[in-house]
Motif scaffolding. Structure first.
Motif, PDB file in Angstrom:
ATOM      1  N   TYR A  22      -7.716  -0.266   6.018  1.00 24.92           N
ATOM      2  CA  TYR A  22      -7.861  -0.279   4.564  1.00 24.92           C
ATOM      3  C   TYR A  22      -9.334  -0.512   4.265  1.00 24.92           C
ATOM      4  CZ  TYR A  22      -6.549  -1.718  -0.271  1.00 24.92           C
ATOM      5  OH  TYR A  22      -6.403  -1.848  -1.631  1.00 24.92           O
ATOM      6  N   GLU A  30     -10.309  -2.484  -7.269  1.00 27.72           N
ATOM      7  CA  GLU A  30     -10.560  -1.071  -7.562  1.00 27.72           C
ATOM      8  C   GLU A  30      -9.426  -0.180  -7.059  1.00 27.72           C
ATOM      9  OE1 GLU A  30     -12.611  -3.244  -6.187  1.00 27.72           O
ATOM     10  OE2 GLU A  30     -14.671  -3.018  -6.891  1.00 27.72           O
ATOM     11  N   TYR A  31      -9.103  -0.325  -5.782  1.00 25.52           N
ATOM     12  CA  TYR A  31      -8.094   0.564  -5.214  1.00 25.52           C
ATOM     13  C   TYR A  31      -6.716   0.283  -5.809  1.00 25.52           C
ATOM     14  CZ  TYR A  31      -5.675   3.505  -1.908  1.00 25.52           C
ATOM     15  OH  TYR A  31      -4.906   4.512  -1.371  1.00 25.52           O
ATOM     16  N   GLU A  74     -13.979  -9.410  -0.945  1.00 27.46           N
ATOM     17  CA  GLU A  74     -13.967  -8.006  -1.355  1.00 27.46           C
ATOM     18  C   GLU A  74     -15.014  -7.695  -2.423  1.00 27.46           C
ATOM     19  OE1 GLU A  74     -10.441  -7.513  -4.323  1.00 27.46           O
ATOM     20  OE2 GLU A  74      -9.671  -8.614  -2.618  1.00 27.46           O
ATOM     21  N   SER A  75     -15.082  -6.395  -2.771  1.00 26.98           N
ATOM     22  CA  SER A  75     -15.947  -5.891  -3.844  1.00 26.98           C
ATOM     23  C   SER A  75     -17.408  -6.311  -3.699  1.00 26.98           C
ATOM     24  CB  SER A  75     -15.416  -6.339  -5.216  1.00 26.98           C
ATOM     25  OG  SER A  75     -14.116  -5.867  -5.409  1.00 26.98           O
ATOM     26  N   THR A 121     -15.296  -3.273   1.528  1.00 25.01           N
ATOM     27  CA  THR A 121     -14.216  -4.176   1.877  1.00 25.01           C
ATOM     28  C   THR A 121     -13.397  -3.532   2.976  1.00 25.01           C
ATOM     29  OG1 THR A 121     -14.098  -4.771  -0.452  1.00 25.01           O
ATOM     30  CG2 THR A 121     -12.269  -5.483   0.938  1.00 25.01           C
ATOM     31  N   ASP A 148       0.821  -1.214   0.000  1.00 19.15           N
ATOM     32  CA  ASP A 148       0.000   0.000   0.000  1.00 19.15           C
ATOM     33  C   ASP A 148       0.855   1.265   0.000  1.00 19.15           C
ATOM     34  OD1 ASP A 148      -2.336   1.473  -0.095  1.00 19.15           O
ATOM     35  OD2 ASP A 148      -2.586   1.519   2.073  1.00 19.15           O
ATOM     36  N   SER A 193     -13.032   4.750  -6.585  1.00 20.74           N
ATOM     37  CA  SER A 193     -14.090   3.806  -6.197  1.00 20.74           C
ATOM     38  C   SER A 193     -15.409   4.477  -5.824  1.00 20.74           C
ATOM     39  CB  SER A 193     -13.619   2.936  -5.021  1.00 20.74           C
ATOM     40  OG  SER A 193     -12.370   2.374  -5.292  1.00 20.74           O
ATOM     41  N   GLY A 252      -5.880  -6.454  -0.952  1.00 24.05           N
ATOM     42  CA  GLY A 252      -6.579  -5.214  -1.274  1.00 24.05           C
ATOM     43  C   GLY A 252      -7.462  -5.420  -2.484  1.00 24.05           C
ATOM     44  N   THR A 253      -8.259  -4.414  -2.787  1.00 25.13           N
ATOM     45  CA  THR A 253      -9.299  -4.575  -3.792  1.00 25.13           C
ATOM     46  C   THR A 253      -8.789  -4.332  -5.209  1.00 25.13           C
ATOM     47  OG1 THR A 253      -9.840  -2.263  -3.534  1.00 25.13           O
ATOM     48  CG2 THR A 253     -11.078  -3.807  -2.179  1.00 25.13           C
ATOM     49  N   PHE A 288      -8.943  -9.392   4.481  1.00 27.65           N
ATOM     50  CA  PHE A 288      -9.934  -8.432   3.976  1.00 27.65           C
ATOM     51  C   PHE A 288     -11.307  -9.093   4.036  1.00 27.65           C
ATOM     52  CE2 PHE A 288      -5.926  -7.115   2.342  1.00 27.65           C
ATOM     53  CZ  PHE A 288      -5.993  -5.739   2.238  1.00 27.65           C
ATOM     54  N   PRO A 326      -6.398   4.060   2.810  1.00 23.87           N
ATOM     55  CA  PRO A 326      -7.681   4.163   2.109  1.00 23.87           C
ATOM     56  C   PRO A 326      -8.861   4.107   3.083  1.00 23.87           C
ATOM     57  CG  PRO A 326      -6.450   2.213   1.392  1.00 23.87           C
ATOM     58  CD  PRO A 326      -5.616   2.890   2.406  1.00 23.87           C
ATOM     59  N   ASP A 369     -12.321  -0.040   1.165  1.00 24.15           N
ATOM     60  CA  ASP A 369     -12.529   0.318  -0.247  1.00 24.15           C
ATOM     61  C   ASP A 369     -13.755  -0.400  -0.789  1.00 24.15           C
ATOM     62  OD1 ASP A 369     -11.892   1.566  -2.738  1.00 24.15           O
ATOM     63  OD2 ASP A 369     -11.040  -0.327  -3.428  1.00 24.15           O
ATOM     64  N   SER A 370     -14.018  -0.139  -2.060  1.00 17.23           N
ATOM     65  CA  SER A 370     -15.108  -0.732  -2.853  1.00 17.23           C
ATOM     66  C   SER A 370     -16.465  -0.634  -2.141  1.00 17.23           C
ATOM     67  CB  SER A 370     -14.794  -2.172  -3.251  1.00 17.23           C
ATOM     68  OG  SER A 370     -14.689  -3.029  -2.158  1.00 17.23           O
ATOM     69  N   ARG A 381     -10.189  -4.033   5.978  1.00 17.99           N
ATOM     70  CA  ARG A 381      -9.103  -4.800   6.577  1.00 17.99           C
ATOM     71  C   ARG A 381      -8.937  -4.315   7.998  1.00 17.99           C
ATOM     72  NH1 ARG A 381      -2.592  -5.032   5.411  1.00 17.99           N
ATOM     73  NH2 ARG A 381      -2.399  -7.272   5.709  1.00 17.99           N
TER      74      ARG A 381
END
Lengths: 202, 460
Positions: free
Chosen positions: B356, A142-143, B405-406, B374, A102, B315, A139-140, B382, B335, B358-359, B376
């Motif tokens: 962390y 997207e990111y 995730e997502s 998502t 990251d 996102s 991690g995703t 995640f 994030p 996201d999405s 962490r």
């Protein structure tokens, strides 16, 4: 990548390190810990004879032009001039540079590698390069697409500051789509967080 | 300006089978089911109230559909299992186990319903279906009975080609949910996702039924195609494609077999999100040198910038009103999720837990205000979590088996699809909004970034 390519890469890297070391030993390297890329400092790596490097403040040459090593260096030290692009890319003359998780900060070892890349790009001054930003699988999707773009940009900016023309460099992010190592462990993740270089023209 | 791209969308394969089947609703007593005819049919609304006692679950019995003609046997079996599976996934009713049905099915006249026996095995609602084939047309008749009221409350006849058996069954399941309890089912919806099953160095956009059946490619350009987003009418998908080199925003008009690229300027365009009102698409672009959020009209006009920050902003997802956008930014160093209005104003931070996040996916439900994403926790795995705006509580839906995730909500806000690596490779899963009922939907290749399509009602 085959074993022979790996060993060949190693040889090329060693040869080039010797050349750079021998030729540029006394020049001012950017300190490894600086956070901003250095502006281009002159190194006495032999320029292509027909085209001297564009240097703003030229320090005195530190290597006698008659030096044997320099004679070798004037040619094609990586032996790639006559190769087709695919073959050059198989050899990966510009090694990947690593990143932390990251993070888009250039690590010390990445800076050392990029300094060498800048020398190669100065010597082979017709090469054009696509800088790919890659992430590990954590991690995703997207990111990581956004993160990979920043990694590619960090590499791009560093090379620009070393005097490589922006017109020769392009960037792209592949996020975590193309892992180099399919494993799911620290070693694989470290290999996959990378700036990768694809030669796109010569 | 739009760049028309031809031959990139595999059409007709998915939606060519649009020749819709025919359904007619009829009242009790029609089609010769004499026994029911004497029973009066209450209005549906009254019936909901009587059957839906909130203090205890409602039990539904769905015996295998009967076969009217011998050549309908396989279709009857398919339709029975699809309806059962749909009702099981919907999680609205408890299903009475099939092994208990024998007691209630002793009557020599199979059309006669022994309501007392069905009640004795705990059924509140009985679904009966008959499948037959007449002149190569598949015909299914479905009836819903209220057991204690001893009456038929709904009956409908479905006709269509035999190739439409699964779709017919999904339609039946949605009708049962509406008629028996006024629930909006998602059984006819589709899920779009990206898959590398055609080759390691490419990903194509695929579309499948919500239950994982009928997986079909939408793109076939051997490039990298990622992060699909549905138009709210279900007729188009936005997605990212690397086919022209730099990742850019594309639209596939899936019923017209036509695709176009929206001109978003220089730099890469990623992570598109189509507004629920259909007018705009939010996305991330680096055209101004850094990942920022932008809006563009769905026709490619009217692009404007929403965020101005040197960090990563990406996102985006929309609130159900289309008035707010949630997104991810690393402006504090990691994030985290934020929300703002569509002018880029009234910025607020949403996520505080975890290193962390996201999405994000905002629940389309108007009753519940919640957002899935998502997360962490510290340096752990995640997982999918949901933040409830009203209670300000975060609940965790998946627990550490692989990376999860997502997430993306079903259009009724009761379920989610997501990506999980729990089986060793990225696959699409679905689950209920409380994390129960997790089901694997894909098996071949790596499959990521699922997006649950809208309820379109196109077959009515």
């Amino acid at each position: 990548m085959s074993i022979s390519h790996v060993s060949r890469n190693l040889w090329m890297a060693l040869l080039f390190a010797m050349l750079v070391g021998a030729c540029g030993g006394k020049s001012d390297r950017p300190p490894a810990t600086t956070s901003t890329p250095p502006t281009r400092t002159t190194r006495a790596t032999a320029p292509p004879p027909e085209r001297p490097p564009e240097v703003i403040d030229t320090p005195p040459p530190v290597v006698d032009p008659g030096d044997d090593l320099l004679m070798i260096a004037e040619g094609d030290p990586l032996g790639i001039r006559d190769m087709p692009l695919d073959q050059i890319n198989d050899l990966s003359p510009l090694a990947d540079v690593p990143f932390d998780f990251d993070s888009v900060a250039l690590l010390d070892e990445a800076r050392v590698t990029l300094n060498a890349h800048a020398n190669i790009l100065a010597r082979y001054d017709s090469l054009t390069v696509l800088i790919e930003g890659h992430c590990d699988e954590r991690g995703t999707v997207e990111y990581n697409l956004a993160l990979g773009e920043r990694r590619a940009n960090a590499v791009y900016n560093y090379l620009i500051n070393l005097g490589i023309s922006a017109s020769r460099l392009k960037t792209i992010s592949y996020g975590k789509e193309f892992p180099k190592d399919p494993g799911h462990n620290d070693q694989a993740w470290a290999a996959n967080r990378r700036g990768h270089f694809e030669i796109t023209g010569k | 300006m739009k760049h028309l791209l031809r031959a990139t969308i595999v059409m007709g394969i998915i939606f060519g089978a649009l020749s819709s089947f025919h359904a007619t609703t009829y009242s009790s007593g029609s089609r010769g089911v004499v026994q029911e005819q004497a029973l009066s049919k209450p209005t549906a609304g009254d019936w909901y109230i009587r059957i839906t006692d909130p203090t205890r679950p409602v039990y539904m019995a769905i015996p295998d559909f009967e076969t009217g003609t011998a050549d309908a046997a396989t279709f009857s079996s398919t339709i029975s299992s699809v309806v059962w599976n749909d009702m099981e996934f919907a999680s609205i009713y408890r299903l009475v186990p099939k092994r208990n049905y024998r007691i209630a099915q002793t009557s020599s006249d199979r059309r006669k319903i022994d309501f007392y026996q069905w009640e004795s095995i705990g059924a509140d609602i009985l679904i009966r279906g008959v499948t037959e084939i007449q002149r190569e047309t598949l015909i299914v008749e479905v009836r819903i009975y209220a057991i204690r009221a001893q009456e038929m409350v709904f009956g409908k006849r479905y006709e269509g080609p035999t190739t439409a058996a699964r779709r017919m069954a999904h339609r039946i399941a949605d009708d049962i949910l509406i008629q028996a309890g006024n629930y909006r089912g998602i059984n006819q919806t589709k899920v779009a996702f990206a898959s590398n099953r055609r080759g390691e160095r490419s990903k194509e956009i695929y579309v499948m039924d919500y239950d994982g059946y009928s997986q079909k490619p939408l793109t076939a350009n051997r490039s990298l195609n990622l992060t699909p987003t549905w138009s709210p009418d279900g007729r188009a998908l936005g997605y990212i494609s690397y086919r022209t080199g730099t990742p850019s925003l594309h639209i596939a008009h899936i019923y017209e077999g036509r695709g176009e690229r929206l001109d978003t300027g220089d730099g890469m365009a990623i992570n598109p999100a189509w507004a629920p009102d259909g007018t705009k698409i939010a996305f991330t672009s680096t055209r101004d040198g850094n990942s920022e959020l932008y809006l563009i009209n769905a026709d490619g006009t009217g692009m404007r910038r929403l965020t101005h920050h040197p960090g990563i902003d990406t996102s985006p997802c929309w609130s159900p009103t289309s008035r707010e956008i949630a997104f991810t930014s690393d402006r504090t160093g990691s994030p985290q999720l934020y929300a703002m209005d569509t002018e880029g104003l009234n910025l607020r931070r949403i996520s505080y837990r975890g290193s962390y996040n996201d999405s994000p996916s905002w629940s389309p439900s108007r009753q519940r205000s919640e957002i899935a994403f998502t997360s962490r926790i510290e340096r752990g795995p995640f997982d999918i979590v949901v933040y409830d705006f009203q209670t300000r509580q975060t609940r965790q839906l998946t627990t550490g088996r692989g990376s999860n995730e997502s997430p993306d909500w079903s259009p009724n806000g009761l379920h989610l699809v997501f990506t999980s690596s729990r089986t060793g490779s990225d696959q699409i899963f679905s689950m209920n909004r409380d994390g129960s009922n997790q089901r694997r939907l894909t098996r071949v290749g790596k499959n990521t970034t699922p997006q649950w399509g809208p309820i379109t009602g196109q077959d009515s």
